[in-house]
Structures are given as C-alpha cells and as structure tokens.
Design an enzyme around this catalytic site. Structure first.
Site, PDB file in Angstrom:
ATOM      1  N   LEU A 519       0.792  -1.357  -0.157  1.00  0.00           N
ATOM      2  CA  LEU A 519      -0.067   0.001   0.116  1.00  0.00           C
ATOM      3  C   LEU A 519       0.833   1.473   0.029  1.00  0.00           C
ATOM      4  CD1 LEU A 519      -2.653  -1.064   2.731  1.00  0.00           C
ATOM      5  CD2 LEU A 519      -2.922  -1.127   0.276  1.00  0.00           C
ATOM      6  N   GLY A 520       2.302   1.274   0.537  1.00  0.00           N
ATOM      7  CA  GLY A 520       3.087   2.236   0.650  1.00  0.00           C
ATOM      8  C   GLY A 520       4.020   1.967   1.413  1.00  0.00           C
ATOM      9  N   GLY A 522       7.112   4.173   4.028  1.00  0.00           N
ATOM     10  CA  GLY A 522       7.608   5.373   4.599  1.00  0.00           C
ATOM     11  C   GLY A 522       9.124   5.131   5.489  1.00  0.00           C
ATOM     12  N   GLY A 523       9.449   6.043   6.515  1.00  0.00           N
ATOM     13  CA  GLY A 523      10.508   5.822   7.071  1.00  0.00           C
ATOM     14  C   GLY A 523      10.749   4.422   7.886  1.00  0.00           C
ATOM     15  N   PHE A 524       9.665   4.015   8.353  1.00  0.00           N
ATOM     16  CA  PHE A 524       9.433   2.820   9.291  1.00  0.00           C
ATOM     17  C   PHE A 524       9.623   1.602   8.402  1.00  0.00           C
ATOM     18  CE2 PHE A 524       5.262   4.216   7.816  1.00  0.00           C
ATOM     19  CZ  PHE A 524       4.596   3.059   7.215  1.00  0.00           C
ATOM     20  N   GLY A 525       9.034   1.565   7.148  1.00  0.00           N
ATOM     21  CA  GLY A 525       9.111   0.395   6.370  1.00  0.00           C
ATOM     22  C   GLY A 525       7.955   0.405   5.522  1.00  0.00           C
ATOM     23  N   VAL A 527       3.799  -0.878   4.244  1.00  0.00           N
ATOM     24  CA  VAL A 527       2.525  -1.193   4.554  1.00  0.00           C
ATOM     25  C   VAL A 527       1.741  -2.149   3.832  1.00  0.00           C
ATOM     26  CG1 VAL A 527       0.055  -0.455   5.239  1.00  0.00           C
ATOM     27  CG2 VAL A 527       2.138   0.805   6.113  1.00  0.00           C
ATOM     28  N   LYS A 541       1.626  -3.205   9.066  1.00  0.00           N
ATOM     29  CA  LYS A 541       2.910  -2.285   8.992  1.00  0.00           C
ATOM     30  C   LYS A 541       3.911  -2.894   9.379  1.00  0.00           C
ATOM     31  CE  LYS A 541       4.050   2.093  11.269  1.00  0.00           C
ATOM     32  NZ  LYS A 541       3.840   3.197  12.066  1.00  0.00           N
ATOM     33  N   ASP A 638       3.435  14.056  14.730  1.00  0.00           N
ATOM     34  CA  ASP A 638       3.858  13.953  13.317  1.00  0.00           C
ATOM     35  C   ASP A 638       2.402  13.785  12.339  1.00  0.00           C
ATOM     36  OD1 ASP A 638       5.331  13.156  11.174  1.00  0.00           O
ATOM     37  OD2 ASP A 638       5.393  10.916  11.362  1.00  0.00           O
TER      38      ASP A 638
END
Length: 825
Positions: A519-520, A522-525, A527, A541, A638
């Site tokens: 799905l997308g 980010g900085g975390f990894g 999804v 996530k 955030d």
C-alpha cells in the site's frame, strides 16, 4: 334553549373567547391577552418561541418552548407533558391572580401554575428560554414563577439543577418516553443531598451513573470538565440552595445540556452543518456505569480486564471474577485491627466512592481528617471534601466503598484503610527482599531460557526467516511477555493485553508480502494489504531492518494506541513479533491515506467541499480527544496528510503514533531528538526542539490549508514566498482573495462562508508564536459554531532574507518525509 347548543356550551364559550380576546403578538401575555393554537410568543431577541407543537409522528399537541433562532425544531420545555391536547382548539390564559391555565376545547384544564397573589401579573418569555410570571406593580419585579424551576429533559444556560432548601424545590431532568411522547420517561438525573452532594442518573429506583462529588474544580467522576473559552461551570452549596449551573461565555454559541435515556449530553449548535454536535457525553465507557466492579473494586477502562481489587482485597467470587463479572466485588484479605495498628494507602487519580452513606465535615484539615478516621474503627477511607479551597474539608466512609474508578489524568486522592501488615508486606524486611530478589532472578533466567528455546524452534519452522539472534529475543522478550499477560495488578501500567498474530497467518494474508499488496512505504518500512481467513481485510505495518523507527517507536505506538478509542483514530487489531519481524496489524482503510487523494488531480474530485470539511472536522475531533479527552493525553508530533487514513465513507482516522508522547500539565517540553515531518513542524519545534500541544495545532493548520487547496506545503525556501503554501495563503488572506486558495477541482463550494472560516482557522493555527495559537477545543468550536473569530497574524513560515543572503531561517525544511535526528550535544 336548544339542547345541542347547551351540550356544546363550553366549546362555544372557548371559541367566543378566542374571537374576542386580543392575541398579543409579542413576548408576553396578561389577564387581558391569551394565545391559542397557531399563535405564539417570541422572546425579545428572537432566541426562543413559546407555542403549540406536535412531536414527530404524534397526533397530539403540546404547549412548549423551542429555539426560534435555529432551523431544526428543538423543544427545550413542555408544559402539559402528561396531558396532551387531542385537538387543535386550546388556549393559554392568565387568571386575575397571576396563575396560568391551559384549557382544551371542552374547557378541561390540562396544565396550570400555582395560584399567585399578584396585582398586575405578566407572563413573559425571556431570551434565556425562561418563561416567567412577575408583578409589574412591584418595582423590583420579583419573579413569582418560572419554567426554569420545572425542567423537562433539557438544562439551558443559567438554569439551576438541584435543590432550593428553603422551599424544598427539587429541580431535576427527566427523559421523554419517546420522540413522539414527551411524558415523563424511565430515566431521571437528580442531585442527592446525602453525604457529599452528587448527581445520579436513575432508571426508576436503580442507579445507572454517578458523577462524583464536586471537588472545587469539577466533579470527581468528570475530570475532563474544565473552564474554557466557551463555558463556565458552577456548583453552589449554602444554607439556601445546592445546585449546579453553567454559563455561555460567548453569546454566539448555542448550547444545551440534555438527558437522553441513560446518557447526559452537552450539544453545541453547528451552523455550517445545520445540526447539533455532541460536545460531551456521559457515561463515556463501561467504567462509568454504576458499581461495575462491586464493593472495593476499581474500574479502569485502560486495563484489560477493567476490574481489579483494591490493594489488600481479593475477589469475593473468584469464578465470576475470572469470567469478568465484577459485580460481586472484593473482600478484605487481612482483617483490620483498629486504631494505631491500621494504616492508610494513598491512591491518586480516583473517582471517589459513592458518598451517599459518607460523612462530610468542611471544617477540618486533611491531617485532622486522617486522625478522625483512624480513631473511628468503622471508618474505611477518607478524602478531601474540596481540593479547590486549599484542601479543606473531609469526607469519610463508614461502609463499603462502591463505584470507584481510576483515571490516567484528573481525579483526586483517596486514602484506603488497611491492616498494617498489608502495607508492611509491600515494603518488606531485608530478608524478605533478598528472598524476593533471588526468586525473581530465577524466574527471569527460566523465562529467558524458554524465550531462547522458543526462538530456535521458530527458526526451524520458518526457513525463509532463519535469523533468530538472541539479541533480538532479549529486545522483544519483555514486550512479548507483557502482551501475553492479563494483569490484575492495577499499577502495572506497562502491561497490555493485545492479540498476537502468528507470522504464518500474516504471510498467508499478504501473499508473502507480495508487491501487489503493498500500500505504501515510509521511514518505518512498508504497509501491506492483507486478508485473513475469515475474510477480514487488514493493513500490516512491517518495520524494515533499516527503519528510522526502532524498537522504542514500535513499543511506543503499541502502548499508546491500544489505550485509545475514538471514531477518528485508527484501530489497532494486534501485532506480530517473531524473530526479526516487528509488525502492527490495523483495520484496513479502503480509501488509504488522505495524501493519495488530495494531491492527485485525477482523484481530488472525489472530495467535494462538504467531504473536505467533514475530514477537517473529524481530524479536529480526533486531535481534541488526544489532547484533552483521552485518559493519557497525547501529543502526536507527526500529524500530516499521509497519516490521515480514510475509510470507505471518507471518514478520517489519525494514524501512526510511533513518535507520539504523553504529557501531564500541558507545559512545553524540550528535546534534542528532533522527530516528525519537515513541512509540518512548528517553528519552535524545528528550531529549538520545544514541543507542546500547540505543535500539533500548527501541524493541523498546515493540514487544513492543504485540504482546502489540494497543494502540499513545500517547506523549501524560495525567493518568492508564495511558493510556500502558508505564505501564499497569508498573502491571499491579506488581499481579501482567500477563495483563490480553494482547490480548482471544487467548482462551486456548498458554503463560501464556511470556506473562508476554514482558511481563517487554518491561519490562526499556524501563527508563529505558540501562545497565539488556539487549543483544539477552541478550534473545534470555531469550526462548528458561528462565532466571531480573531484576525490571524503572520504564520510561522520561512522567508528568503535578501538576494545577498545565503542563509535562511532554520525553520526551512524540505518535502514530507518523517525524520528522526539527533542533534549535537
């Protein structure tokens, strides 16, 4: 005379009176005037109307008062609740002595006031919604009777809820039986004068809810009740009266307090949505319902199970308790010894027990209260009677302690009587301590060994995830054990009950983390979308090995979001911790994140103005919950478009609590660890590391302007300030062209004033100085209620200093990537 005429003589008299009497078209009636069905009184300022109405689908008519100034017919008082008018011929008249009488076509009296001995009586409808009778021959014009003394289901500003001790008048709320029938229903909201006065919701003779005694600032069971820019609250207790009342501080705000069946709710009129908005509601959760955990039981909605026994007590019915039925409560483990052999345990943040059987002494100090309770063998607990007056006064309980609740924020101190041995065992002597340390060390060693063995077994079963280093197991051991435990220790704040998903289940649901399900990122990894065996869709996530967010952020997100429940917050379903894998499983949002729509020209048309406004309002409600109404009180840190998820009906839900922080007194905090998203950071946070709830307000303001315009707030500094969204919006506002900010995909907004209001609110939220920005309770009110707003000041955006300057303000940031950085010490 004709017998038919004689038979209908009362009807003829009433019709004759209606034709001959002058119907006063104003706000009052006298002995020479009256009103009949089809006529009404309107208060001088046009706020309220008194007349005849038919509720919903009912065929009956009633005399009542409703808001004249709003389009939705909202009745706030009914005269003839128990005696409806069955036809359209009725008349309200005033007797010579000042009494009012409501009669039907046959002349029967359906409702009347008490007889009054007035010389020149006048009945007048005031702009407060109060219908009064006074004697105009008396220079003081003292009120002889008023509808405010006889409320139905609604408490208006200025009304008193409680007792007039001189006249023995009890003013309380009662529900309608149904939307069609305003007669007295099953539920009432009354003030009990026994002990320390408290309000109860009753279902007949059964207590449903108790709000706790007045502490001097608020009610013990309603710690979120506080003074703000819209409301002020008072509880008056003297020899003449004991009552609660509230005032509206902003005359443009319309609000009412209503008893709806088993709930009390405060409504605020939202002009832009032409509807009532629930500003506050009680009971808010299961712990608010009366005595959910029985005698000596404590209810905490942030724990699972919610019921626990007070220290020194054990469940009375262990089998029922284990089945999460806490109504039988708890019993004392060690008998009391009385006087000097007993001691007190201090418990903070409590809704104190039911005081109906308690004793109150307002003249003693807290220390004197302790000594009095200790010297009385039947005294089970004590507390301050009024923390708002220097801690003066004393409440002592002589019987069972019932209906206790623990809050994360607010509440008051409660001192519980225990046998001295119960408290001594908590401290222990040195030998006991040594023994305890040895036992804990042995248990910890065994658990680590079991954890290591389990990891190695998992390693063999999952060949595709073969790395199972002991370092990772040590990192997750405590968290995993906490998730698997169901704590009965009410002080174990770090223990959480959360479903654990097996890794194989997640692999199957996401098709081995297939790119087609991604799905997308980010900085975390990344999804991923997944589908469980029973057909439920989930969002997974998955933190990457190189994630900028580590174990701390992962743990933080879990520990926070599991304790939060709100319609505008994303719901965490569980987690998966196996080997090196760290995953959070959320409810799936069909429309993904807000940024995928508003910044995509092909999709932006999916959000018309009304949907965008609803998204703004929903985010505001979610943020207000985090800042004020949640038990933890949280700064998100955030807030951005990619962290706003949309369900299948485009309802917004705030997500990603990895860098969120709890706060206590609302003061500013400093950090050397700069986290958040560049472009949404407030100036004081980006430059000095100072964060507070006003940091979130700034991010919200940026988000509002993005939702309105469909443009990102690029935080890069340009020679042309308008390339920055905040500076561009500010420029348009000063020029009176703020409608030019509106996304071009919205050809004709439903409400141009609403667009202007949202731009103004957005600019107020991004003002440079944190103290100038409104808090979220005021933001929610400004978005909904039609109140005058202050003019915004220049926003906290960076500008290009000059053509010869190479430096720019340190608040200049780039793009929209979440960052976690460590500043030099």
């Amino acid at each position: 005379m004709n017998l038919g005429v004689m038979k209908n003589w009362p009807l003829f008299l009433l019709l004759f009176f209606n034709l001959s009497a002058h119907s006063f078209a104003g706000d009052s009636i006298t002995v020479k005037t009256s009103i009949s069905d089809g006529q009404s009184l309107i208060s001088a300022g046009g706020s309220f109307e008194l007349g005849f109405f038919t509720p919903d689908t009912s065929r009956h008519r009633y005399l009542g008062i409703w808001y004249k100034s709003i389009p939705v017919h909202t009745v706030v008082w009914v005269a003839n609740r128990e005696n409806p008018i069955s036809d359209s011929i009725s008349n309200l008249t005033m007797q010579n002595n000042g009494g009012l009488i409501l009669q039907n076509a046959t002349g029967s009296i359906l409702w009347s006031t008490v007889s009054l001995n007035l010389t020149s009586p006048v009945a007048q409808l005031l702009d407060s919604g109060n219908f009064i009778i006074k004697d105009v021959s008396n220079s003081s014009e003292t009120i002889a009777w008023q509808s405010f003394d006889y409320p139905t289901d609604t408490l208006l500003p200025g009304m008193k809820l409680g007792w007039n001790l001189k006249t023995n008048l009890d003013r309380y709320l009662t529900t309608w039986k149904s939307n069609e029938d305003p007669s007295v229903g099953d539920y009432s909201f009354k003030l009990d004068l026994q002990g320390s006065p408290e309000f109860y919701i009753w279902n007949g003779l059964t207590k449903i809810y108790r709000n706790g005694p007045w502490t001097g600032y608020d009610f013990s069971g309603e710690p979120e009740m506080e003074y703000n820019n819209a409301f002020s609250f008072e509880f008056i207790s003297n020899d003449d009266e004991v009552y609660y009342t509230y005032k509206i501080l902003n005359s443009s705000v319309i609000s009412r307090f209503v008893l709806n069946q088993s709930m009390i709710q405060r409504y605020v009129w939202i002009n832009s949505q032409v509807s009532w908005f629930i500003y506050w509601s009680m009971p808010r959760d299961g712990c608010d319902f009366y005595a959910q955990c029985g005698a000596y039981g404590v209810c905490n909605s942030n724990q699972s199970p919610v019921c626990s026994c007070l220290k020194g007590f054990v469940p009375k019915s262990p089998q029922n308790w284990n089945m999460r039925d806490g109504l039988d409560g708890c019993v004392r483990r060690t008998p009391l010894h009385c006087q000097n052999r007993d001691r007190f345990l201090k418990m903070s943040g409590m809704k104190v027990p039911d005081t109906s059987q308690a004793t109150v002494d307002k003249s003693v100090s807290l220390d004197e209260c302790r000594q009095n309770c200790l010297s009385n063998c039947s005294c089970m607990a004590f507390a301050n009677a009024n923390i708002g007056e220097g801690g003066s006064g004393c409440i002592t309980w002589g019987g069972d302690l019932i209906d206790i609740r623990e809050f994360e924020e607010g509440g008051q101190d409660l001192y519980i009587r225990l046998a001295a041995s119960e408290l001594d065992s908590g401290n222990g002597n040195s030998e006991n301590k040594k023994t305890l340390i040895i036992i804990v060390a042995i248990i910890a060693g065994v658990m680590l060994l079991l954890g290591f063995s389990g990891c190695c077994i998992l390693k063999k079963e999952l060949e595709s995830y073969s790395s199972c280093r002991t370092g990772h197991m040590r990192s997750f051991g405590k968290l995993q054990l906490s998730f698997n435990s169901i704590s009965t220790d009410r002080n174990s704040d770090n223990e959480v009950h959360l479903p654990l998903f097996d890794l194989r289940t997640i692999l199957f649901a996401t098709n081995n983390f297939s790119n087609t399900n991604k799905l997308g990122e980010g900085g975390f990894g990344a999804v991923y979308k997944g589908k469980l065996g029973e057909g439920q869709f989930i969002a997974v996530k998955r933190l990457s090995k190189n994630s900028l967010q580590g174990l701390e952020e992962f743990t933080n997100e879990v520990m926070l979001i599991i304790k939060l429940q709100h319609i505008n917050l994303v719901r965490l379903l569980g987690c998966c911790i196996q080997g090196e894998e760290r995953m959070l499983i959320y409810e799936y949002m069909h429309n993904r994140s807000l940024d995928t729509i508003i910044f995509d020209k092909s999709k932006a048309r999916l959000l018309n103005w009304q949907k965008r406004f609803n998204i703004v309002a929903g985010i505001a409600r979610g943020l207000l919950y985090l800042h004020q109404d949640s038990r933890l009180r949280i700064i998100h840190r955030d807030l951005k478009a990619s962290n706003i998820l949309l369900d299948d009906e485009m309802n917004p839900k705030i997500s990603d609590f990895g860098v969120a922080r709890t706060f206590g007194d609302g003061t500013d905090e400093h950090t050397k660890r700069l986290v958040g998203t560049l472009g949404y950071m407030s100036p004081e946070y980006a430059m000095d590391g100072v964060f507070s709830i006003k940091s979130d307000v700034f991010s919200f303001g940026v988000l509002v302007l993005e939702i309105i315009s469909g443009k990102k707030n690029k935080a890069t500094c340009y020679a042309e300030p308008q390339l920055n969204l905040l500076s561009y919006a500010w420029k348009l506002w000063k020029e009176g062209k703020c409608l030019e900010l509106l996304d071009e995909s919205i050809s004709s907004p439903d409400s141009i004033p609403e667009v202007v209001r949202c731009v103004q609110v957005g600019l107020l939220c991004v003002e440079e100085r944190a103290e100038d920005r409104p808090d979220m309770s005021l933001v929610a009110l400004m978005l909904g209620a039609k109140i005058s707003l202050p003019q915004p000041k220049a926003p906290g955006f960076c500008t290009y200093r000059s053509s010869g300057d190479t430096e720019v303000s340190s608040s200049c940031t780039v793009n929209d990537i979440t960052v976690t950085g460590i500043e030099d010490q």
